[in-house]
Design an enzyme around this catalytic site. Structure first.
Site, PDB file in Angstrom:
ATOM      1  N   ALA A 192       0.757  -1.090  -0.069  1.00  0.00           N
ATOM      2  CA  ALA A 192       0.165  -0.006  -0.105  1.00  0.00           C
ATOM      3  C   ALA A 192       0.877   1.323  -0.047  1.00  0.00           C
ATOM      4  CB  ALA A 192      -0.856   0.053   1.189  1.00  0.00           C
ATOM      5  N   TYR A 193       0.140   2.354  -0.364  1.00  0.00           N
ATOM      6  CA  TYR A 193       0.875   3.654  -0.240  1.00  0.00           C
ATOM      7  C   TYR A 193       0.510   4.004   1.039  1.00  0.00           C
ATOM      8  CZ  TYR A 193       1.888   8.571  -1.200  1.00  0.00           C
ATOM      9  OH  TYR A 193       2.477   9.792  -1.289  1.00  0.00           O
ATOM     10  N   THR A 250      -7.349  -0.234   7.249  1.00  0.00           N
ATOM     11  CA  THR A 250      -6.746   0.576   8.301  1.00  0.00           C
ATOM     12  C   THR A 250      -7.783   1.392   9.395  1.00  0.00           C
ATOM     13  OG1 THR A 250      -5.519   2.719   8.782  1.00  0.00           O
ATOM     14  CG2 THR A 250      -6.876   2.553   6.420  1.00  0.00           C
ATOM     15  N   ASP A 251      -7.550   1.543  10.406  1.00  0.00           N
ATOM     16  CA  ASP A 251      -8.362   2.367  11.649  1.00  0.00           C
ATOM     17  C   ASP A 251      -8.680   3.679  10.839  1.00  0.00           C
ATOM     18  OD1 ASP A 251      -5.599   2.593  11.570  1.00  0.00           O
ATOM     19  OD2 ASP A 251      -5.806   3.578  13.675  1.00  0.00           O
ATOM     20  N   TYR A 296      -5.024   9.223   2.651  1.00  0.00           N
ATOM     21  CA  TYR A 296      -4.675   7.784   3.049  1.00  0.00           C
ATOM     22  C   TYR A 296      -6.125   7.018   3.150  1.00  0.00           C
ATOM     23  CZ  TYR A 296      -3.113   3.683   5.482  1.00  0.00           C
ATOM     24  OH  TYR A 296      -2.723   2.400   5.909  1.00  0.00           O
TER      25      TYR A 296
END
Ligand SMILES: NC(=O)C1=CN([C@@H]2O[C@H](COP(=O)(O)OP(=O)(O)OC[C@H]3O[C@@H](n4cnc5c(N)ncnc54)[C@H](OP(=O)(O)O)[C@@H]3O)[C@@H](O)[C@H]2O)C=CC1
Ligand SMILES: Cc1cn([C@H]2C[C@H](O)[C@@H](COP(=O)(O)OP(=O)(O)O[C@H]3O[C@@H](C)C(=O)[C@@H](O)[C@H]3O)O2)c(=O)[nH]c1=O
Ligand SMILES: [Mg+2]
Length: 291
Positions: free
Chosen positions: A61-62, A102-103, A126
């Site tokens: 991932a970025y 992600t959180d 993001y």
């Protein structure tokens, strides 16, 4: 069973590789740039065709959260379009995908831990690109597990443990935000969770597909985490420095992180009878420090 993992140098990828080396029933194949590039969808097809895995693990991932604010198109291509194409390529061959998220898909408002039922509301590039990635993966491949995790640390790559230890060597004190809460998570715990899911699929040939939260077993602020890192580091003769607790307003960053990032993790415990995860104990910290 064989797992194709995207990204060669990522924290989760490298911990999976370590775990795979210890497990006779598991073969981990890390695929990274230039052979596998999330910006080049044909390379994703080729990698799956060459490796012929039982399961694809989408870990690349970025992840540069602040930098993503300046490169939203690139972040979208890597975090959303790429995983979508990867999931599509896997689906075409009947292969399931475990995709990491992600959180930061949550806004961070409210005080309760975030459950999988909650509607995400990301406030950063993001987080938004990761959320679109979740959707594209789910739409492309019915056999998907979206595994949301948080605050990952390991001996590899870039992470908060390494950043703090470096600062401790350079500075007499470090200012750390004390009003953002989340679950520090060892990439080794994530790797083992992925292997648990993969093994269940290997025996049962199906899973309860969907979105799951998996994170360390304690919620704390970044400042609390820094204190833990330094106390464990000092125990083994490593660097430590004084932590000055500050508010997010006193530590401005390009990307505004969620205040409440704590993840509720009951769903994965019930579905997979698995929740073997820890926070920051000596073993993991020392491992991340490299002792
Ligand atoms: N780090 C964290 O705190 C958290 C991470 N996550 C998610 O977990 C997953 C794993 O994170 P983590 O292991 O920390 O990630 P890292 O930042 O350690 O590694 C990211 C990997 O992605 C690779 N990558 C970046 N761009 C491309 C591209 N265009 N094509 C192929 N590979 C690419 C990088 O390759 P290279 O090594 O060549 O640069 C690197 O190997 C990610 O999906 C992330 O969003 C979720 C919550 C927290
Ligand atoms: C370096 C530093 C950071 N901070 C703050 C900034 C920020 O609010 C918090 C964490 O900063 P970092 O840049 O290390 O972490 P960040 O890049 O926000 O980490 C995130 O990465 C992505 C990939 C995720 O998916 C998230 O789960 C989370 O782990 O600590 C300080 O207060 N003092 C410092 O000296
Ligand atoms: Mg093996």
């Amino acid at each position: 069973m064989k797992l194709l993992v995207t990204g060669r140098n990522g924290q989760v990828a490298r911990c999976l590789d370590d775990c795979g080396r210890d497990a006779a029933d598991v073969e981990i194949v890390l695929c990274g740039r230039p052979e596998l590039d999330l910006l080049d969808h044909a390379s994703l097809e080729r990698a799956i065709e060459n490796v012929r895995p039982d399961i694809v693990v989408s870990a690349a991932a970025y992840t540069a959260v602040d930098q993503a604010e300046d490169e939203p198109e690139l972040a979208h291509a890597v975090n959303a379009e790429g995983p979508g194409a990867l999931a599509h390529a896997a689906a075409a061959r009947g292969i399931p995908i475990i995709h990491l998220s992600t959180d930061y898909v949550f806004s961070g408002e409210g005080d309760e831990p975030h459950s999988e039922e909650e509607t995400p509301d990301p406030r950063t590039v993001y987080g938004r690109t990761k959320l679109v990635g979740e959707r594209l993966v789910a739409e492309a491949n019915p056999q998907h597990i979206i595994l949301r995790t948080a605050w990952v640390y390991s001996p590899y790559g870039k992470n908060f443990v390494k950043t703090m230890l470096k600062l401790a060597e350079e500075q007499d004190e470090v200012r750390v935000v004390d009003d953002q809460y989340g679950n520090p998570t060892s990439a080794y715990d994530i790797a083992n969770a992925i292997l648990t899911i993969a093994r269940k699929f290997d025996t049962e040939r199906t899973l309860l597909w969907g979105t799951y939260h998996f994170a360390g077993n304690e919620s704390m602020s970044w400042a609390d985490f820094a204190e833990r890192i330094f106390s464990d580091s000092a125990k083994s003769g490593g660097a430590r420095t004084r932590v000055i607790r500050v508010s997010s307003d006193e530590f401005p960053t390009k990307s505004v992180r969620p205040r409440n990032s704590t993840l509720e993790t009951e769903k994965i415990r019930v579905a997979f009878d698995y929740l073997n995860r820890r926070v920051v104990d000596d073993e993991y910290i020392n491992c991340a420090i490299g002792r």
